[in-house]
Motif scaffolding. Structure first.
Motif, mmCIF file in Angstrom:
data_model
loop_
_atom_site.group_PDB
_atom_site.id
_atom_site.type_symbol
_atom_site.label_atom_id
_atom_site.label_comp_id
_atom_site.label_asym_id
_atom_site.label_seq_id
_atom_site.Cartn_x
_atom_site.Cartn_y
_atom_site.Cartn_z
ATOM 1 N N CYS A 13 0.831 -1.152 -0.097
ATOM 2 C CA CYS A 13 0.224 -0.029 0.132
ATOM 3 C C CYS A 13 0.579 1.496 0.042
ATOM 4 O O CYS A 13 1.585 1.655 0.473
ATOM 5 N N ILE A 14 0.438 2.363 -0.698
ATOM 6 C CA ILE A 14 1.458 3.414 -0.759
ATOM 7 C C ILE A 14 0.022 4.933 -0.499
ATOM 8 O O ILE A 14 0.583 6.033 -0.774
ATOM 9 N N ALA A 15 -0.623 4.617 0.124
ATOM 10 C CA ALA A 15 -1.964 4.851 0.875
ATOM 11 C C ALA A 15 -2.109 6.543 0.038
ATOM 12 O O ALA A 15 -2.584 7.290 -0.005
ATOM 13 N N CYS A 16 -2.483 5.748 -1.722
ATOM 14 C CA CYS A 16 -3.421 6.198 -2.413
ATOM 15 C C CYS A 16 -4.167 7.003 -2.625
ATOM 16 O O CYS A 16 -5.056 8.412 -3.487
ATOM 17 N N LYS A 17 -5.297 6.075 -1.479
ATOM 18 C CA LYS A 17 -5.919 6.724 -1.269
ATOM 19 C C LYS A 17 -7.345 6.639 -2.036
ATOM 20 O O LYS A 17 -8.151 6.957 -1.433
ATOM 21 N N CYS A 63 -8.785 4.160 -3.356
ATOM 22 C CA CYS A 63 -9.753 2.848 -3.015
ATOM 23 C C CYS A 63 -11.063 3.471 -1.787
ATOM 24 O O CYS A 63 -12.099 3.315 -1.829
ATOM 25 N N ILE A 106 -8.721 6.007 5.883
ATOM 26 C CA ILE A 106 -7.216 6.110 5.852
ATOM 27 C C ILE A 106 -6.207 7.352 6.058
ATOM 28 O O ILE A 106 -6.723 8.129 6.105
ATOM 29 N N TYR A 109 -4.999 2.531 8.181
ATOM 30 C CA TYR A 109 -6.150 1.978 7.340
ATOM 31 C C TYR A 109 -6.802 0.947 7.535
ATOM 32 O O TYR A 109 -6.568 0.062 8.550
ATOM 33 N N CYS A 152 -6.830 -0.355 -6.732
ATOM 34 C CA CYS A 152 -5.848 -0.300 -6.144
ATOM 35 C C CYS A 152 -5.053 -0.620 -6.954
ATOM 36 O O CYS A 152 -5.103 -1.396 -8.392
ATOM 37 N N PRO A 153 -4.156 0.491 -7.514
ATOM 38 C CA PRO A 153 -2.667 0.287 -8.691
ATOM 39 C C PRO A 153 -1.777 -0.538 -8.268
ATOM 40 O O PRO A 153 -1.078 -0.890 -9.258
ATOM 41 N N VAL A 154 -1.776 -1.320 -6.566
ATOM 42 C CA VAL A 154 -0.250 -1.632 -6.470
ATOM 43 C C VAL A 154 -0.607 -2.352 -6.166
ATOM 44 O O VAL A 154 -0.617 -3.739 -5.346
ATOM 45 N N SER A 190 -3.078 -3.487 -3.524
ATOM 46 C CA SER A 190 -2.556 -3.628 -2.546
ATOM 47 C C SER A 190 -3.696 -4.533 -1.401
ATOM 48 O O SER A 190 -3.670 -5.411 -0.272
ATOM 49 N N ILE A 191 -5.047 -3.914 -1.356
ATOM 50 C CA ILE A 191 -6.303 -3.961 -1.030
ATOM 51 C C ILE A 191 -6.627 -5.238 -2.016
ATOM 52 O O ILE A 191 -7.048 -4.599 -3.231
HETATM 53 S S1 SF4 Z 1 -6.046 1.764 -3.231
HETATM 54 FE FE1 SF4 Z 1 -4.306 0.479 -2.654
HETATM 55 S S2 SF4 Z 1 -2.201 1.121 -2.133
HETATM 56 FE FE2 SF4 Z 1 -3.894 3.023 -3.023
HETATM 57 S S3 SF4 Z 1 -4.598 3.493 -0.361
HETATM 58 FE FE3 SF4 Z 1 -6.159 1.775 -1.084
HETATM 59 S S4 SF4 Z 1 -4.330 -0.064 -0.485
HETATM 60 FE FE4 SF4 Z 1 -3.430 1.797 -0.719
#
Ligand code: SF4
Ligand code: SF4
Lengths: 342, 163
Positions: free
Chosen positions: B64-68, B70, B81, B96, B113-115, B117-118
């Motif tokens: 997670c890169i905290a891009c928010k 999600c 977040i 989170y 989510c771009p990575v 993560s969730i």
């Molecule tokens: S979209 Fe993915 S990377 Fe961005 S805040 Fe949510 S879990 Fe983290």
């Protein structure tokens, strides 16, 4: 008769009562289990299978659960009658067993007017239902008990008339004698010569015990649980016991009146009769009871509940006329000794 | 006329009733399909959307890169977040939280989510016994992710070509 004789007699009677009540109670437990299993199987389910092997101890678990629950008496209920009602419904359900002959001579009270006693006892159960509905002071309960009362009145008549046919045919009111009058093989049992009465009695029996498809008195989908909606814990449990022992009773009565009670179905068949002569009569009787009990469950799994007015129509306009006509037929046949049965 | 007679005969011989009894009688003997739940389980699709998890990279770094994204996409506003700059200069979540009572298990967070993560795992057999347990914190989510990483990865692998 002096005192010690009287006491000994009393002890014998009490032992006899225990010897009847205990098997009936075990039968009721087994019946509730069988009901859930049979219904489940007909729904293509498995049914209870967690408590004990194949879920066999499920009824015991249910009983313990009911015993643990609090008995709640509604604040506006008539408390005395509220408590009395379950007692009034189970007492006749058990008392009626006194005159049932389980085999030749195996009967607690071999009274002459056995049929009348049975009719009185089965009708008496209606008071329990009526009073419970009235004492609960709840509209659902009242509706349930009113429906039950009207239904009882209607079907009691058909039931009584059906039994008149049996009395005419057997020439006796004593249950043992009625069974003995049927001896001579499966085609001498009254189900065949009195076929319409047999069917009518069976239908009114189902109605009398408030079972599906005549269970408007409970009618879960309309009036929640009908007359016992306000009951909880063991007070409800007692109603439950009464209902099931009544069903067993009706099964036993149908077997006695129309299926030759403890008589062997193989009577009159050369060869088979002597081979199976060792089977005690009570076993045949049990088999017949089980058959009719199964029929009860089968009916419940198959038929949707009748509408109230349909029940009344069936009772008054169909069953009673049929029995009336057939009583005349039986009376004539019995009077003039018409073949093949008289 | 004939019809009426047939109808009368039918109703007096209880024809329909016997037909009904025969039908239920047949079903009595049918094979039963009941699944004995705790011992047996029905198969679960890899697309099943159950409990959430936060994943890590194979080297242990949280994805997670905290891009928010999600948080923004969540239709039920179930995700909250808070982010901060970590000592190494990267942006990470401080907290989170997913409120399971609000979540409708739509899976939009996973899609956004771009990575990767969730994610939503295929777990559906969990329960909430105490007040507050409905909030999945970052630690809990990461723990779920760590525990079921293999399953999660396998399910993503299987579904990958449809995404
Ligand atoms: S979209 Fe993915 S990377 Fe961005 S805040 Fe949510 S879990 Fe983290
Ligand atoms: S599954 Fe849907 S509702 Fe639940 S947290 Fe993700 S986006 Fe929100």
């Amino acid at each position: 008769m002096n005192l010690s004789q009287a006491i000994i007699e009393l002890i014998w009677i009490v032992l006899g009562i225990i010897a009847i009540i205990v098997p009936v109670m075990i039968g009721v437990l087994a019946f509730t289990y069988a009901e859930r299993k049979v219904l489940a199987f007909m729904h293509v389910r498995i049914g209870p299978n967690r408590v004990g092997p194949f879920g066999f101890f499920q009824p015991l678990a249910d009983a313990i659960k009911l015993l643990h629950k609090e008995i709640i008496i509604p604040a506006v209920a008539d408390k005395f009658i509220f408590i009395l009602a379950p007692v009034l419904s189970i007492a006749p359900a058990l008392a009626a067993w006194a005159v049932i002959p389980f085999a030749q001579g195996w009967v607690l009270a071999n009274i002459n007017a056995g049929i009348l006693y049975v009719l009185a006892m089965t009708s008496f159960g209606a008071y329990g239902i009526l009073l419970s509905g009235w004492a609960s002071n709840s509209k659902y309960a009242l509706f349930g008990s009113l429906r039950s009362a009207a239904q009882m009145v209607a079907y009691e008549i058909a039931m009584g008339f059906a039994l008149i046919g049996v009395m005419l045919a057997a020439g006796s009111l004593n249950l043992s004698q009625i069974v003995l009058a049927q001896s001579g093989g499966i085609w001498h049992w009254y189900w065949l010569p009195l076929l319409p009465l047999f069917v009518v009695y069976l239908i009114s029996g189902v109605s009398e015990t408030n079972r599906a498809p005549f269970d408007v008195a409970e009618g879960e989908s309309e009036i929640v649980a009908g007359y016992h909606v306000e009951y909880g814990g063991m007070a409800f449990g007692v109603f439950f016991l009464a209902e099931y022992s009544n069903m067993l009773l009706i099964s036993a009565l149908v077997s006695l009146f129309f299926l030759g009670g403890w008589l062997s179905p193989l009577q009159g068949i050369p060869g088979l009769e002597t081979w199976f002569a060792w089977v005690p009569g009570v076993i045949w009787f049990l088999i017949k009871i089980i058959f009719f009990s199964f029929l009860y469950l089968w009916l419940r799994a198959t038929f949707p509940r009748y509408r109230y007015d349909q029940i009344m129509r069936l009772g008054w306009k169909v069953l009673i006329p049929i029995t009336l006509i057939w009583i005349v037929v039986v009376a004539v046949a019995a009077r003039f000794n018409l073949p093949p049965w008289w | 006329m004939v019809k009426t007679i047939i109808r009368i005969i039918k109703s007096f011989t209880l024809w329909e009733l016997f037909a009904g009894l025969l039908l239920t009688g047949k079903y009595f003997w049918k094979r039963k399909f009941t699944v004995q739940f705790p011992e047996e389980k029905t198969p679960v699709s890899p697309r099943f959307r159950g409990l959430h998890a936060l994943r890590r990279y194979p080297n242990g770094e949280e994805r997670c890169i905290a891009c928010k994204l999600c948080e923004a996409v969540c239709p039920a506003l179930a995700i909250t977040i808070d982010s901060e700059q970590r000592a190494d200069g990267s942006r990470r979540t401080k907290s989170y939280e997913i409120d399971l009572f609000k979540c409708i298990y739509c899976g939009m967070c996973e899609e956004a989510c771009p990575v990767d993560s969730i994610v939503l795992t295929d777990m559906s057999h969990y329960h909430i016994a105490e007040r507050g347990e409905n909030i999945l914190t970052k630690e809990k989510l990461l723990a779920i992710g760590d525990k079921y990483e293999e399953q999660i990865a396998a399910a993503r692998e299987e579904e990958g070509r449809y995404r």
